[in-house]
Design a protein around this motif. Structure first.
Motif, PDB file in Angstrom:
ATOM      1  N   THR A   1       0.839  -1.195   0.000  1.00  0.00           N
ATOM      2  CA  THR A   1       0.000   0.000   0.000  1.00  0.00           C
ATOM      3  C   THR A   1       0.876   1.247   0.000  1.00  0.00           C
ATOM      4  O   THR A   1       2.099   1.156   0.032  1.00  0.00           O
ATOM      5  N   GLY A   2       0.222   2.394  -0.064  1.00  0.00           N
ATOM      6  CA  GLY A   2       0.959   3.662  -0.098  1.00  0.00           C
ATOM      7  C   GLY A   2      -0.045   4.794  -0.120  1.00  0.00           C
ATOM      8  O   GLY A   2      -1.220   4.590   0.173  1.00  0.00           O
ATOM      9  N   GLY A   3       0.411   5.971  -0.502  1.00  0.00           N
ATOM     10  CA  GLY A   3      -0.491   7.104  -0.651  1.00  0.00           C
ATOM     11  C   GLY A   3      -0.479   7.525  -2.101  1.00  0.00           C
ATOM     12  O   GLY A   3       0.283   6.984  -2.908  1.00  0.00           O
ATOM     13  N   ILE A   4      -1.288   8.511  -2.431  1.00  0.00           N
ATOM     14  CA  ILE A   4      -1.316   9.028  -3.803  1.00  0.00           C
ATOM     15  C   ILE A   4       0.076   9.585  -4.149  1.00  0.00           C
ATOM     16  O   ILE A   4       0.708  10.237  -3.316  1.00  0.00           O
ATOM     17  N   ALA A   5       0.591   9.232  -5.319  1.00  0.00           N
ATOM     18  CA  ALA A   5       1.898   9.701  -5.813  1.00  0.00           C
ATOM     19  C   ALA A   5       3.073   9.293  -4.921  1.00  0.00           C
ATOM     20  O   ALA A   5       4.107   9.954  -4.916  1.00  0.00           O
ATOM     21  N   SER A   6       2.918   8.163  -4.187  1.00  0.00           N
ATOM     22  CA  SER A   6       4.053   7.724  -3.356  1.00  0.00           C
ATOM     23  C   SER A   6       4.978   6.775  -4.119  1.00  0.00           C
ATOM     24  O   SER A   6       6.094   6.506  -3.692  1.00  0.00           O
ATOM     25  N   GLY A   7       4.498   6.245  -5.257  1.00  0.00           N
ATOM     26  CA  GLY A   7       5.359   5.389  -6.085  1.00  0.00           C
ATOM     27  C   GLY A   7       4.994   3.920  -6.033  1.00  0.00           C
ATOM     28  O   GLY A   7       5.815   3.055  -6.340  1.00  0.00           O
TER      29      GLY A   7
ATOM     30  N   THR B   1       5.834  14.524   2.745  1.00  0.00           N
ATOM     31  CA  THR B   1       4.689  15.301   2.250  1.00  0.00           C
ATOM     32  C   THR B   1       5.122  16.227   1.114  1.00  0.00           C
ATOM     33  O   THR B   1       4.401  16.392   0.126  1.00  0.00           O
ATOM     34  N   GLU B   2       6.323  16.806   1.227  1.00  0.00           N
ATOM     35  CA  GLU B   2       6.833  17.730   0.189  1.00  0.00           C
ATOM     36  C   GLU B   2       7.003  16.982  -1.137  1.00  0.00           C
ATOM     37  O   GLU B   2       6.595  17.467  -2.192  1.00  0.00           O
ATOM     38  N   THR B   3       7.618  15.804  -1.058  1.00  0.00           N
ATOM     39  CA  THR B   3       7.852  15.010  -2.274  1.00  0.00           C
ATOM     40  C   THR B   3       6.518  14.586  -2.885  1.00  0.00           C
ATOM     41  O   THR B   3       6.321  14.664  -4.103  1.00  0.00           O
ATOM     42  N   GLN B   4       5.607  14.159  -2.020  1.00  0.00           N
ATOM     43  CA  GLN B   4       4.284  13.703  -2.478  1.00  0.00           C
ATOM     44  C   GLN B   4       3.554  14.833  -3.215  1.00  0.00           C
ATOM     45  O   GLN B   4       3.028  14.640  -4.312  1.00  0.00           O
ATOM     46  N   LEU B   5       3.584  16.015  -2.635  1.00  0.00           N
ATOM     47  CA  LEU B   5       2.922  17.185  -3.214  1.00  0.00           C
ATOM     48  C   LEU B   5       3.514  17.521  -4.585  1.00  0.00           C
ATOM     49  O   LEU B   5       2.804  17.690  -5.575  1.00  0.00           O
ATOM     50  N   LYS B   6       4.856  17.578  -4.632  1.00  0.00           N
ATOM     51  CA  LYS B   6       5.568  17.938  -5.866  1.00  0.00           C
ATOM     52  C   LYS B   6       5.264  16.913  -6.979  1.00  0.00           C
ATOM     53  O   LYS B   6       4.924  17.279  -8.099  1.00  0.00           O
TER      54      LYS B   6
ATOM     55  N   HIS C   1      -0.836  17.348 -13.226  1.00  0.00           N
ATOM     56  CA  HIS C   1      -0.977  18.748 -13.656  1.00  0.00           C
ATOM     57  C   HIS C   1      -1.974  19.508 -12.770  1.00  0.00           C
ATOM     58  O   HIS C   1      -2.930  20.107 -13.260  1.00  0.00           O
ATOM     59  N   LEU C   2      -1.747  19.432 -11.459  1.00  0.00           N
ATOM     60  CA  LEU C   2      -2.656  20.077 -10.503  1.00  0.00           C
ATOM     61  C   LEU C   2      -2.014  21.324  -9.903  1.00  0.00           C
ATOM     62  O   LEU C   2      -0.789  21.424  -9.848  1.00  0.00           O
TER      63      LEU C   2
ATOM     64  N   ALA D   1      -3.727  19.647  -5.306  1.00  0.00           N
ATOM     65  CA  ALA D   1      -2.919  18.502  -4.867  1.00  0.00           C
ATOM     66  C   ALA D   1      -3.037  18.318  -3.359  1.00  0.00           C
ATOM     67  O   ALA D   1      -3.178  17.194  -2.866  1.00  0.00           O
ATOM     68  N   GLN D   2      -3.001  19.420  -2.617  1.00  0.00           N
ATOM     69  CA  GLN D   2      -3.115  19.331  -1.158  1.00  0.00           C
ATOM     70  C   GLN D   2      -4.463  18.749  -0.741  1.00  0.00           C
ATOM     71  O   GLN D   2      -4.534  17.953   0.193  1.00  0.00           O
ATOM     72  N   GLU D   3      -5.531  19.126  -1.458  1.00  0.00           N
ATOM     73  CA  GLU D   3      -6.863  18.599  -1.149  1.00  0.00           C
ATOM     74  C   GLU D   3      -6.903  17.085  -1.342  1.00  0.00           C
ATOM     75  O   GLU D   3      -7.470  16.365  -0.523  1.00  0.00           O
ATOM     76  N   ARG D   4      -6.298  16.625  -2.425  1.00  0.00           N
ATOM     77  CA  ARG D   4      -6.299  15.166  -2.688  1.00  0.00           C
ATOM     78  C   ARG D   4      -5.515  14.420  -1.607  1.00  0.00           C
ATOM     79  O   ARG D   4      -5.931  13.363  -1.155  1.00  0.00           O
ATOM     80  N   ILE D   5      -4.370  14.979  -1.233  1.00  0.00           N
ATOM     81  CA  ILE D   5      -3.548  14.332  -0.196  1.00  0.00           C
ATOM     82  C   ILE D   5      -4.295  14.339   1.132  1.00  0.00           C
ATOM     83  O   ILE D   5      -4.317  13.340   1.858  1.00  0.00           O
TER      84      ILE D   5
END
Length: 198
Positions: free
Chosen positions: A8-14, A136-141, A148-149, A154-158
Motif C-alpha cells: 500500500t501507499g499514498g497518492i503519488a508515493s510510487g 509530504t513535500e515530495t508527495q505534493l511535488k 498537472h494540478l 494537490a493538497q486537497e487530494r492528499i
C-alpha cells in the motif's frame, strides 16, 4: 499455504513503480484497482448496483460510469458516502477474496496492491504489509507534476487520504521512496531476499 504480502501507499508515493518492479522480477501482483475497474465496467456487479441506486444520471452517453458524476453524488452527501463504503466495500472485499484464493492455489508467494489496505482493514489477510512512503513535500511535488494540478488541488487530494505517517504504524516494512529509483530498487531487492530466505 501461500504467503501473501500486502502493498500500500499514498497518492503519488510510487506504488506503481514498486508493482512494476515486482512483476519484472516475476512475482505475481494482484491490482485491487483493476479488480474494482472490472466490477464497475458495464455489466459488472458494482456497475449494476450503482446504477440501481443512483439511476442513469451517473452514466455517460456511451453507457459507461461517469466517475466524476458518481464522485460528486457520493462525496457531497455523507449518507451516500456511508452507503457506498458499506455496499461497494463489501462487494470489492468479496471479489478480492475470490481473486486472492485463485492466486493462492497457483503461487507460493504473491503480492496484493490495495490502496486502502489499512483504511479498509485488510491487514489480517497478509503475512506482512509493505508501505511505499515519501515525505509530504515530495508527495505534493510529484502529484502536481504527474496530474498537472495546482498546489491547492494537490493538497486537497492528499488531505482526503489517511496521512502516510499514520500508515507507517501499521506497516511491517516501509519502502522510502524520497530518493532515486536505484535507492528504491535496492530496498526492494533486500526485502525480497529476506522473503525468499524465510
Amino acid at each position: 499455504m501461500a504467503r501473501i504480502i500486502g502493498l500500500t501507499g499514498g497518492i503519488a508515493s510510487g506504488k506503481s513503480t514498486v508493482t512494476s518492479y515486482l512483476r519484472e522480477k516475476e512475482y505475481p501482483v494482484i491490482d485491487a484497482d483493476q479488480v474494482v475497474h472490472d466490477l464497475q465496467a458495464p455489466g459488472g456487479e458494482l456497475y449494476r448496483v450503482l446504477v440501481d441506486h443512483f439511476g442513469k444520471e451517473i452514466l455517460t452517453k456511451e453507457g459507461e460510469l461517469d466517475r466524476l458524476a458518481l464522485g460528486q453524488r457520493i462525496f457531497s452527501d455523507p449518507s451516500e458516502r456511508d452507503w457506498s463504503n458499506r455496499v461497494q466495500g463489501r462487494l470489492i472485499r468479496e471479489a478480492l477474496a475470490e481473486v486472492r484464493d485463485r492466486q493462492a492455489a497457483q503461487s507460493d508467494l504473491f503480492f496484493m496492491d490495495i490502496p486502502l489496505l489499512i483504511e479498509q482493514h485488510y491487514e489480517e489477510w497478509f503475512e506482512s504489509v509493505w508501505l511505499v512512503a515519501v515525505s509530504t513535500e515530495t508527495q505534493l511535488k510529484r502529484l502536481m507534476e504527474r496530474n498537472h494540478l495546482s498546489e491547492q488541488q494537490a493538497q486537497e487530494r492528499i488531505a482526503s487520504q489517511m496521512p502516510l505517517d499514520e500508515k507507517r504504524a501499521h506497516a511491517d516494512l516501509v519502502l522510502d521512496n524520497n530518493d532515486n529509483l536505484a535507492a528504491l530498487y535496492a530496498q526492494l531487492d533486500a526485502a525480497l531476499k529476506q522473503l525468499e530466505r524465510r
